[in-house]
Design a protein around this motif. Structure first.
Motif, PDB file in Angstrom:
ATOM      1  N   TYR A 445      38.572  43.494  46.257  1.00  0.00           N
ATOM      2  CA  TYR A 445      39.860  42.844  45.997  1.00  0.00           C
ATOM      3  C   TYR A 445      40.084  42.665  44.501  1.00  0.00           C
ATOM      4  N   GLU A 476      45.225  44.532  46.025  1.00  0.00           N
ATOM      5  CA  GLU A 476      45.712  43.499  45.118  1.00  0.00           C
ATOM      6  C   GLU A 476      46.608  42.462  45.786  1.00  0.00           C
ATOM      7  N   ALA A 481      44.990  43.330  52.111  1.00  0.00           N
ATOM      8  CA  ALA A 481      43.612  43.072  52.546  1.00  0.00           C
ATOM      9  C   ALA A 481      43.560  42.864  54.053  1.00  0.00           C
ATOM     10  N   ALA A 497      34.932  40.167  45.248  1.00  0.00           N
ATOM     11  CA  ALA A 497      36.024  39.773  44.355  1.00  0.00           C
ATOM     12  C   ALA A 497      35.488  38.729  43.380  1.00  0.00           C
ATOM     13  N   GLN A 501      39.341  34.524  43.217  1.00  0.00           N
ATOM     14  CA  GLN A 501      40.025  35.354  44.210  1.00  0.00           C
ATOM     15  C   GLN A 501      39.367  35.210  45.586  1.00  0.00           C
ATOM     16  N   ILE A 505      41.277  34.126  49.133  1.00  0.00           N
ATOM     17  CA  ILE A 505      41.560  35.042  50.247  1.00  0.00           C
ATOM     18  C   ILE A 505      40.686  34.829  51.475  1.00  0.00           C
TER      19      ILE A 505
END
Length: 564
Positions: A445, A476, A481, A497, A501, A505
């Motif tokens: 990611y 991105e 994702a 990541a 990040q 996520i």
């Protein structure tokens, strides 16, 4: 300014000045992080100075150096290449070839052949002519000495390694009292234990001999040399100091004792076998500098089936080191090194203390019967395995920088199948993963520069199991994702990541992941761990983790997914 380097003076720096500079470059890490504690309990410092050495040893320094230099057994190291063959004819052809190509000691493992009368008679002729190292597992080979005529027995020169010492009458140049520490080494013993056990075996033989002199003239030691370069140099030097102390305890003069060595097999792997050549070369060079009299280098493919090429290379390792480095022309080449002299002294101190403990327990036989010896070595072995599985100790090509394309060699050399090699847990892991053949992905990611360090780490992590994960490429957005996770055919995915990040996520991806998909995160997140695990995260992959435990547990989960 002069261009003559001999006329340039560089300012000397004190230890305190060096320490101050080191602390600045550590950027907040404690200075103590530069100190390394070995498995023997010896602390290796980042810098050694003359003052530190003198403060530690004082007048003993000169005695230590003089003892080591006075107890050299031979003037030149010899190659002691083991002979491998599948039949009698091939065996004797290879003896001739090895001697013609520089082998100084014909080295024979008794298990290599069935020793009938004809083979023993042939072997006897070679023992008369060439020095030898005979490793006895089957006593039948000892009948070779009865094949040698009495008039020739004074010519016979060599070493006989047996579990219990034997006496060979009329063979004054054959040494049969072996302090053989290799079996203990192969079970995991560390340097201090090896040195103490060498003395304990010597004490056993000395006490059964008519005199110390008669014992010493038949005595020799056989060590395995591991990949810890400087420590192994110090080990061989320490033995000579210990030997003098041992002789003094018997009110005898210390005479030079032959030091035979072989390269260690406990760090050998069946994967990336050419790294074994590098290991063996490193070990042989340490033995040469440490003062070994004869060196056996195991071929890089010795765990499976040595070839003519690998045997030739192994023999040439010693010959090249000897002829090209010129170390063999120097008396005690490591002498005077602040680090190695200090390490030598520390090994001497610790090994002598352990030796006295063994003697107080009744000697090596009683110590072994009590179970204390096996327990102590097993404890060290477990620590070695832990260090390898957590990458605290590197096995190049096995637990780090592994090549997933390598195929496991299924053939096993029966001579070395019982050695407790450090690579075995990883070899088993790769075999198990090859049977399951799971599909593994990495969800990368963000931008390449952001996720690459963690993605590379995850790839290297799984390479130890022979698996090549499939990367998603730059993703991105969270929606992208989520879509990738829904579409991937992977059984298991690791999210790679940055920290921020990842925190953003992971909760969303855990909610939307498809059923049955196992999801892990690269990195350590102690504050979020409990919450994420409760939401269905499988776990984490991070530096310092026990790789074998993690991948073994994951494999069980993957088997469950594939059975659904």
């Amino acid at each position: 300014m002069s261009n003559n380097m001999h006329e340039i003076d560089f300012p000397s720096a004190s230890y305190e000045e060096w320490k101050e500079t080191a602390i600045k470059s550590l950027k907040g890490k404690p200075f103590e992080s530069l100190f390394t504690k070995t498995i023997e309990g010896v602390t290796i410092q980042p810098l050694y100075t003359q003052q530190m050495l003198v403060e530690k040893l004082g007048d003993q320094l000169e005695k230590q150096v003089n003892t080591i230099r006075a107890l050299n057994s031979t003037k030149s190291v010899q190659a002691a290449q083991t002979i491998y063959a599948e039949n009698t004819k091939e065996f004797f052809d290879k003896i001739k070839d090895s001697v013609n190509r520089g082998n100084g000691y014909i080295t024979i493992d008794s298990r290599i052949l069935e020793w009938d009368e004809e083979a023993l008679t042939q072997l006897a002729n070679y023992l008369i002519e060439y020095p030898f190292k005979l490793i006895v597992h089957e006593n039948k080979i000892l009948n070779v000495f009865s094949k040698i005529q009495e008039s020739d027995r004074v010519k016979v020169r060599g070493f006989v390694l047996t579990k219990e010492a034997i006496t060979l009458d009329d063979f004054p140049m054959v040494r049969t009292f072996a302090a053989n520490t290799v079996p203990y080494h192969n079970d995991g013993a560390h340097i201090v234990q090896e040195l103490a056990l060498a003395l304990a075996q010597a004490a056993k033989y000395a006490e059964k001999s008519e005199s110390f002199e008669s014992f010493a003239n038949k005595f020799f030691v056989n060590f395995a040399i591991d990949t810890y370069f400087f420590q192994e140099i110090a080990k061989l030097r320490a033995f000579k100091v210990l030997w003098k102390a041992f002789a003094t305890a018997y009110n005898a003069e210390a005479v030079p004792v032959p030091v035979l060595v072989e390269t260690s097999l406990r760090s050998f792997s069946k994967y990336d076998i050419y790294v074994n050549l590098l290991r063996a070369g490193n070990e042989a060079f340490a033995a040469l500098i440490g003062g070994a009299d004869a060196i056996t280098v195991h071929p890089y493919d010795v765990l499976t089936k040595p070839t003519e090429q690998s045997v030739r290379i192994a023999r040439n390792v010693v010959l090249v080191l000897k002829e090209e480095s010129f170390v063999d022309d120097v008396l005690d080449p490591a002498g005077g090194s602040y680090f190695i002299e200090t390490l030598t002294a520390e090994y001497v101190e610790k090994a002598w203390e352990l030796f006295l403990q063994i003697q107080e327990a009744g000697g090596i036989d009683e110590f072994e019967k009590s179970g204390k010896l096996q327990s102590a070595i097993e404890e060290v072995y477990k620590e070695r395995i832990r260090q390898v599985e957590t990458r605290k100790h590197s096995l190049i090509g096995t637990n780090i920088y592994a090549n997933p394309a390598d195929l496991l060699q299924t053939e096993t050399n029966p001579l070395y199948k019982d050695i407790k090699r450090l690579a075995i847990p990883f070899e088993m892991l790769r075999e198990q993963y090859s049977q399951v053949n799971p599909k593994i992905g990495i969800l990368t990611y963000g931008k390449l520069k952001d996720f690459k360090p963690r993605a590379d780490f995850v790839e290297g992590f799984f390479a130890t199991a022979g698996v090549v994960p499939v990367e998603s490429g730059e993703i991105e957005s969270i929606e992208e994702a989520k879509n990738w996770l829904q579409q991937t055919d992977a059984d298991y995915v690791v999210i790679a990541a940055t920290n921020d990040q990842t925190k953003e996520i992971v909760p969303v991806l855990l909610e939307s992941r498809k059923e049955g998909l196992i999801l892990d995160v690269a990195g350590k997140f102690p504050e979020e761990e409990t919450d994420w695990l409760s939401q269905g995260l499988n776990g984490f992959i991070f530096a310092g983790q026990n790789i074998v435990e993690k991948l073994t547990a994951l494999l069980e989960s993957l088997k469950g997914v594939q059975q659904q």
